[in-house]
Write an enzyme that holds these catalytic residues in place. Structure first.
Site, short mmCIF file in Angstrom:
data_model
loop_
_atom_site.label_atom_id
_atom_site.label_comp_id
_atom_site.label_asym_id
_atom_site.label_seq_id
_atom_site.Cartn_x
_atom_site.Cartn_y
_atom_site.Cartn_z
N CYS A 19 -14.04 2.45 7.33
CA CYS A 19 -12.43 2.59 6.88
C CYS A 19 -12.72 1.93 5.46
O CYS A 19 -13.52 1.11 5.24
CB CYS A 19 -11.56 2.10 7.70
SG CYS A 19 -11.39 2.99 9.33
N ASP A 20 -11.72 2.39 4.65
CA ASP A 20 -11.60 1.87 3.43
C ASP A 20 -10.68 0.68 3.32
O ASP A 20 -9.80 0.51 4.24
CB ASP A 20 -11.58 2.82 2.12
CG ASP A 20 -10.17 3.77 2.47
OD1 ASP A 20 -9.27 3.41 3.23
OD2 ASP A 20 -10.21 5.09 1.84
N ILE A 21 -10.37 0.25 2.25
CA ILE A 21 -9.21 -0.97 2.03
C ILE A 21 -7.98 -0.51 2.23
O ILE A 21 -6.97 -1.14 2.81
CB ILE A 21 -9.15 -1.37 0.67
CG1 ILE A 21 -8.51 -2.84 0.45
CG2 ILE A 21 -8.60 -0.41 -0.57
CD1 ILE A 21 -9.09 -3.54 -0.54
#
Length: 140
Positions: A19-21
């Site tokens: 997952c990203d930020i």
């Protein structure tokens, strides 16, 4: 447009590091999920990419098109699904990422070509593969 009936799927789960930020799966990982399903599918037919390569035959991705519908989040369980057909010299995979509640998160079309001893083929190896797929998965 009618949805393809998927003949193969692999259950998976989103890992935190994918997952990203923003807290959703990074777009590139959907392609990884789809590729994982194609590799598992190939193995379900009795041979893997390494075995093919050792015989001088390689399948290469020619093009990828992914449409993102609904984001996956850490811990989500889903299936990476596929079906395939031959179009000209290419083997075309219709794929989807479907969350365990039935929500379609992404759909993709991946085209592959066959290369024998460094030369692109006319897809004759995919003809043999499609016969095997039709027999094993009972498709037309």
């Amino acid at each position: 447009m009618k949805s393809p009936q998927y003949i193969f799927s692999v259950p998976m789960k989103v890992r935190d590091y994918e997952c990203d930020i923003q807290g959703v799966v990074n777009n590139a990982n959907y392609q990884h999920y789809m590729e994982h399903a194609r590799h598992e599918f190939w193995e379900s037919l009795g041979s893997g990419f390494a075995e093919m390569h050792n015989k001088g035959l390689d399948a290469f991705v020619y093009s990828v098109h992914i449409t993102y519908k609904v984001a996956l989040h850490p811990g989500d369980k889903f299936n990476s699904c596929l079906t395939c057909h031959k179009k000209g010299a290419k083997l075309v995979f219709d794929q989807a990422i479907i969350r365990e509640d039935g929500t379609v998160c992404a759909i993709g079309v991946v085209e592959a070509v066959a290369v024998l001893h460094g030369q692109i083929t006319r897809g004759e190896h995919f003809d043999l593969l499609m016969e095997q797929i039709k027999e094993k998965y009972h498709i037309e």
